[in-house]
Enzyme design. Structure first.
Site, PDB file in Angstrom:
ATOM      1  N   ASN A  24       0.833  -1.211   0.000  1.00  0.00           N
ATOM      2  CA  ASN A  24       0.000   0.000   0.000  1.00  0.00           C
ATOM      3  C   ASN A  24       0.868   1.261   0.000  1.00  0.00           C
ATOM      4  O   ASN A  24       0.365   2.359   0.166  1.00  0.00           O
ATOM      5  CB  ASN A  24      -0.962   0.008   1.193  1.00  0.00           C
ATOM      6  CG  ASN A  24      -0.223   0.079   2.506  1.00  0.00           C
ATOM      7  OD1 ASN A  24       0.996  -0.056   2.532  1.00  0.00           O
ATOM      8  ND2 ASN A  24      -0.935   0.297   3.593  1.00  0.00           N
ATOM      9  N   TYR A  67       6.489  -3.596  18.753  1.00  0.00           N
ATOM     10  CA  TYR A  67       7.033  -4.317  17.595  1.00  0.00           C
ATOM     11  C   TYR A  67       7.413  -5.750  17.976  1.00  0.00           C
ATOM     12  O   TYR A  67       6.991  -6.715  17.340  1.00  0.00           O
ATOM     13  CB  TYR A  67       8.251  -3.569  17.046  1.00  0.00           C
ATOM     14  CG  TYR A  67       8.843  -4.229  15.832  1.00  0.00           C
ATOM     15  CD1 TYR A  67       8.181  -4.170  14.603  1.00  0.00           C
ATOM     16  CD2 TYR A  67      10.047  -4.924  15.900  1.00  0.00           C
ATOM     17  CE1 TYR A  67       8.718  -4.788  13.480  1.00  0.00           C
ATOM     18  CE2 TYR A  67      10.586  -5.542  14.777  1.00  0.00           C
ATOM     19  CZ  TYR A  67       9.923  -5.463  13.573  1.00  0.00           C
ATOM     20  OH  TYR A  67      10.453  -6.080  12.462  1.00  0.00           O
ATOM     21  N   THR A 123      19.688  -6.827   7.972  1.00  0.00           N
ATOM     22  CA  THR A 123      19.956  -7.009   6.545  1.00  0.00           C
ATOM     23  C   THR A 123      20.145  -5.649   5.887  1.00  0.00           C
ATOM     24  O   THR A 123      19.531  -4.670   6.307  1.00  0.00           O
ATOM     25  CB  THR A 123      18.773  -7.750   5.894  1.00  0.00           C
ATOM     26  OG1 THR A 123      18.605  -8.993   6.573  1.00  0.00           O
ATOM     27  CG2 THR A 123      19.015  -8.023   4.422  1.00  0.00           C
TER      28      THR A 123
END
Ligand code: UDP
Length: 262
Positions: A33, A98, A128
């Site tokens: 989105n 989170y 990452t």
């Protein structure tokens, strides 16, 4: 060939996943989105055979498997982190929402698997980096690289002695792909075990960008994990996977990307 539904497919990791699945002959449906995703990340895939894009907000309900994170281990008391470690998370700290959301997501996934027999996989993604990271997402890699390239001070939080282990995106995506193609239902760490301090990392970025920007120390955010390094024995044995891109090579590619977009 299977059809892959990739949520957050226009994001950093999602767009790399879309590419790999297409390359390996799968049909790909990418959902995003654009709250944090970026149309530019998938522009080159639009119109490609087997690729379709749906603009949709996944919070409106959709039946999928989702990605987990090394954050489920919190500020770990066990080092390196193996999949059977349950973690050390402060539920009411600033990272609580989170961390607990991801832990709950793992719990839900396992419940769907156990009770409804849904075929599921859980990947615990460690830090990452690589092309298409958002410059301003607050993470250390885009922060240090953009600071170094602009000759602004590199902002090291705390004394920089906290550690992280950075995995290049192509290695991570290959690991996720192999996990999805396997029949392993329990959580699996995918990340790079090459651990370093944040201060060493700042120095490495300075060296590779050739920047003379100074290093500045800022307060350490609350509940910032002091150490983090994946134990990837399981991925090595089960998936015959391990990272192959050296830090210097991955960072060179990432720095090139940021030079282009800055
Ligand atoms: N960090 C830092 N300076 C920055 C951004 C992050 O020193 O400008 C540190 C941060 O405190 C943490 C590490 O770098 O110890 C990795 O932070 P990031 O947000 O990238 O990932 P995470 O904490 O989720 O591993």
């Amino acid at each position: 060939m299977t059809r892959a539904l990739i949520t957050g497919g226009a994001g950093f990791l999602g767009s790399h996943l879309c590419e790999l699945f297409l390359e390996r002959g799968h049909e790909v449906i990418c959902i995003d989105n654009f709250i944090t995703g970026n149309p530019a990340n998938i522009q080159h895939l639009i119109g490609r055979e087997g690729f379709s894009f749906v603009k949709y907000d996944v919070t409106n309900y959709i039946h999928i498997v989702i990605a987990s994170t090394s954050e489920v281990y919190g500020d770990p008391l066990v080092h390196p982190q193996k999949e059977d470690y349950w973690g050390n998370v402060n539920p009411v700290g600033p990272r609580g929402v989170y961390d607990e959301a991801k832990r709950f997501a793992e719990a839900m996934t396992m419940a769907y698997h156990r009770f409804h027999g849904v075929e599921t996989r859980i990947v615990r993604i460690f830090n990452t980096y690589g092309p298409r990271m958002r410059i301003k997402d607050g993470r250390v890699v885009p922060a240090f690289i953009s600071q170094a390239l602009r000759n602004e001070p590199l902002t090291v939080f705390g004394d920089g002695s906290q550690t992280r282990s950075f995995c290049f995106v192509t290695d991570l995506i290959e690991g996720i792909y192999r996990l999805l193609m396997s029949d392993e239902v329990n959580p699996t760490n995918i990340g790079n075990p090459n651990e370093m301090t944040v201060l060493q990392f700042a120095q490495e970025i300075k060296r590779l960008t050739g920047s003379s920007a100074p290093i500045e120390f800022r307060p350490l955010p609350e509940d910032d994990p002091k150490i983090r390094r994946p134990d990837i024995t399981k991925a090595r044995t089960l998936l015959h996977w391990e990272p192959v891109v050296p830090l210097e090579e991955g960072l060179a590619k990432t720095i090139d990307y940021f030079r282009r977009v800055l």
